[in-house]
Design an enzyme around this catalytic site. Structure first.
Site, PDB file in Angstrom:
ATOM      1  N   LEU A   1      41.024  38.091  34.659  1.00  0.00           N
ATOM      2  CA  LEU A   1      41.752  38.592  35.473  1.00  0.00           C
ATOM      3  C   LEU A   1      41.610  40.359  34.968  1.00  0.00           C
ATOM      4  CD1 LEU A   1      45.052  36.654  35.499  1.00  0.00           C
ATOM      5  CD2 LEU A   1      43.128  36.417  36.876  1.00  0.00           C
ATOM      6  N   HIS A   2      41.647  41.072  36.334  1.00  0.00           N
ATOM      7  CA  HIS A   2      41.676  42.430  36.159  1.00  0.00           C
ATOM      8  C   HIS A   2      42.815  42.972  37.062  1.00  0.00           C
ATOM      9  CE1 HIS A   2      39.694  42.136  39.934  1.00  0.00           C
ATOM     10  NE2 HIS A   2      38.603  41.394  39.169  1.00  0.00           N
ATOM     11  N   GLU A   3      42.897  44.188  37.261  1.00  0.00           N
ATOM     12  CA  GLU A   3      43.769  45.048  38.015  1.00  0.00           C
ATOM     13  C   GLU A   3      43.681  44.473  39.247  1.00  0.00           C
ATOM     14  OE1 GLU A   3      46.393  46.935  37.624  1.00  0.00           O
ATOM     15  OE2 GLU A   3      46.129  46.661  35.353  1.00  0.00           O
TER      16      GLU A   3
ATOM     17  N   HIS B   1      43.156  41.340  40.482  1.00  0.00           N
ATOM     18  CA  HIS B   1      44.102  40.131  40.426  1.00  0.00           C
ATOM     19  C   HIS B   1      45.441  40.649  40.216  1.00  0.00           C
ATOM     20  CE1 HIS B   1      39.902  38.540  38.840  1.00  0.00           C
ATOM     21  NE2 HIS B   1      40.232  37.819  39.891  1.00  0.00           N
TER      22      HIS B   1
ATOM     23  N   GLN C   1      31.744  26.234  44.707  1.00  0.00           N
ATOM     24  CA  GLN C   1      31.477  27.310  45.596  1.00  0.00           C
ATOM     25  C   GLN C   1      30.263  28.139  44.857  1.00  0.00           C
ATOM     26  OE1 GLN C   1      35.735  29.088  44.875  1.00  0.00           O
ATOM     27  NE2 GLN C   1      34.419  31.100  44.762  1.00  0.00           N
TER      28      GLN C   1
ATOM     29  N   GLN D   1      41.264  41.852  49.777  1.00  0.00           N
ATOM     30  CA  GLN D   1      40.386  42.509  50.747  1.00  0.00           C
ATOM     31  C   GLN D   1      38.852  42.593  50.293  1.00  0.00           C
ATOM     32  OE1 GLN D   1      41.490  42.376  53.841  1.00  0.00           O
ATOM     33  NE2 GLN D   1      39.253  42.890  54.588  1.00  0.00           N
TER      34      GLN D   1
ATOM     35  N   MET E   1      36.572  46.442  41.527  1.00  0.00           N
ATOM     36  CA  MET E   1      37.047  46.008  40.269  1.00  0.00           C
ATOM     37  C   MET E   1      36.452  44.297  40.643  1.00  0.00           C
ATOM     38  SD  MET E   1      40.293  46.981  38.500  1.00  0.00           S
ATOM     39  CE  MET E   1      40.695  48.666  38.085  1.00  0.00           C
TER      40      MET E   1
ATOM     41  N   SER F   1      35.425  40.597  38.275  1.00  0.00           N
ATOM     42  CA  SER F   1      34.964  39.807  37.032  1.00  0.00           C
ATOM     43  C   SER F   1      33.399  40.060  36.645  1.00  0.00           C
ATOM     44  CB  SER F   1      35.442  38.429  37.148  1.00  0.00           C
ATOM     45  OG  SER F   1      36.819  38.142  37.457  1.00  0.00           O
TER      46      SER F   1
END
Ligand code: AMP
Length: 282
Positions: free
Chosen positions: A33-35, A37, A61, A149, A185, A187
């Site tokens: 997770l980053h900003e 998420h 996927q 988005q 951003m 992952s």
């Protein structure tokens, strides 16, 4: 925050949390997770009584030559961030929990929405996304689900699927969160070497430049595609997958820019595939 790994545990925990009534917001992620998420979790927290975050690197996927095994993982770090955002339930299923032996049912969208942009170079990708999101929707039964988005095509695919399959779920699309230098951003940014990381913001800058040209009156999508391609060729070892200027709603190609427009780019920096886009209302 409760951490659960099985569907049964999740349903039981949710039943208790729901007993007080109120709405449930789901944030599906693949973790690390980053900003970006975090912005989804925050929005879900603002709008719902119960917040569920799932972390699942969905094998369905990924294509056979893609980065499923290399995909970055940091369960402890993720749990800490989720807790910091007051997540109620963290759902971390193992692959076998969602795809047990003999699993055979997939959700597939026909039509151009899954056949353009990432659908070309990642056949089967949106089938995997639609399938796992359907499963998560059925397991969690959220009132709202939150998507970024940054993956604009994914948002369109999920919204279409929700309409077609009559899910009673509101899809909330959240703005792309960027690094200070513009890079969206992701992952996957963790794969970049220092040299690649230094050049990666060229992608976002090219999109911003195209947006500025539109603001200044440019309406010809071919010249904007040329401009973006030119900028991207300045990145060392960059392979362009696509630059597309399309109708943001139905994803059809547009020659003259008018109405809600999406400019979307996919580029490989070495072996790392990065995507980015901007939406413009003309
Ligand atoms: P992922 O873990 O990459 O599958 O992403 C999980 C969700 O977070 C998806 O809905 C993504 O679109 C969203 N997301 C990823 N990166 C960003 C970002 N930079 N800004 C906003 N949302 C993002």
């Amino acid at each position: 925050m409760r951490v659960v790994h099985t569907k049964q545990q999740l349903r039981k925990a949710l039943k208790e949390l729901r007993s007080a009534g109120g709405s449930v917001g789901l944030v599906p992620t693949m973790g690390y997770l980053h900003e970006g998420h975090i912005s989804l979790i925050r929005r879900a927290r603002q709008e719902n009584d119960v917040v569920v975050v799932s972390v699942f690197v969905n094998p369905a996927q990924f294509g056979p030559n893609e980065d499923l095994n290399a995909y970055p993982r940091d369960t402890q770090g993720d749990l800490k961030l989720m807790q910091g955002e007051k997540t109620d339930l963290a759902f971390l299923p193992r692959a076998e929990e969602l795809y047990p032996d003999g699993y055979a049912t997939y959700v597939e969208l026909n039509g151009r929405m899954t056949q353009v942009l990432c659908g070309v170079s990642r056949p089967g990708h949106f089938r995997g996304v639609a399938t796992v999101v359907t499963k998560l929707f059925n397991i969690v039964s959220p009132d709202r689900a939150y998507f970024g988005q940054k993956d604009a095509q994914q948002v369109s695919v999920i919204k279409k699927m929700v309409r077609d399959l009559d899910f009673n779920i509101t899809i909330v699309a959240c703005p792309t969160v960027r690094e200070a230098d513009g890079l969206a951003m992701s992952s996957r940014n963790s794969y970049l070497t220092a040299a690649q990381r230094a050049q990666a913001p060229v992608i976002a800058r090219a999109l911003f430049e195209a947006r500025d040209r539109i603001t200044a009156g440019e309406r010809c999508s071919a010249s904007l595609v040329d401009l973006i391609k030119e900028r991207i060729t300045t990145i060392d070892n960059a392979t362009l997958d696509y630059v597309s200027i399309i109708d943001a709603d139905d994803m059809s190609d547009i020659e003259t820019i008018i109405g809600p427009t999406l400019i979307a780019v996919a580029v490989k920096l070495g072996r790392t595939r990065l995507i980015d886009n901007i939406r413009i209302e003309v």
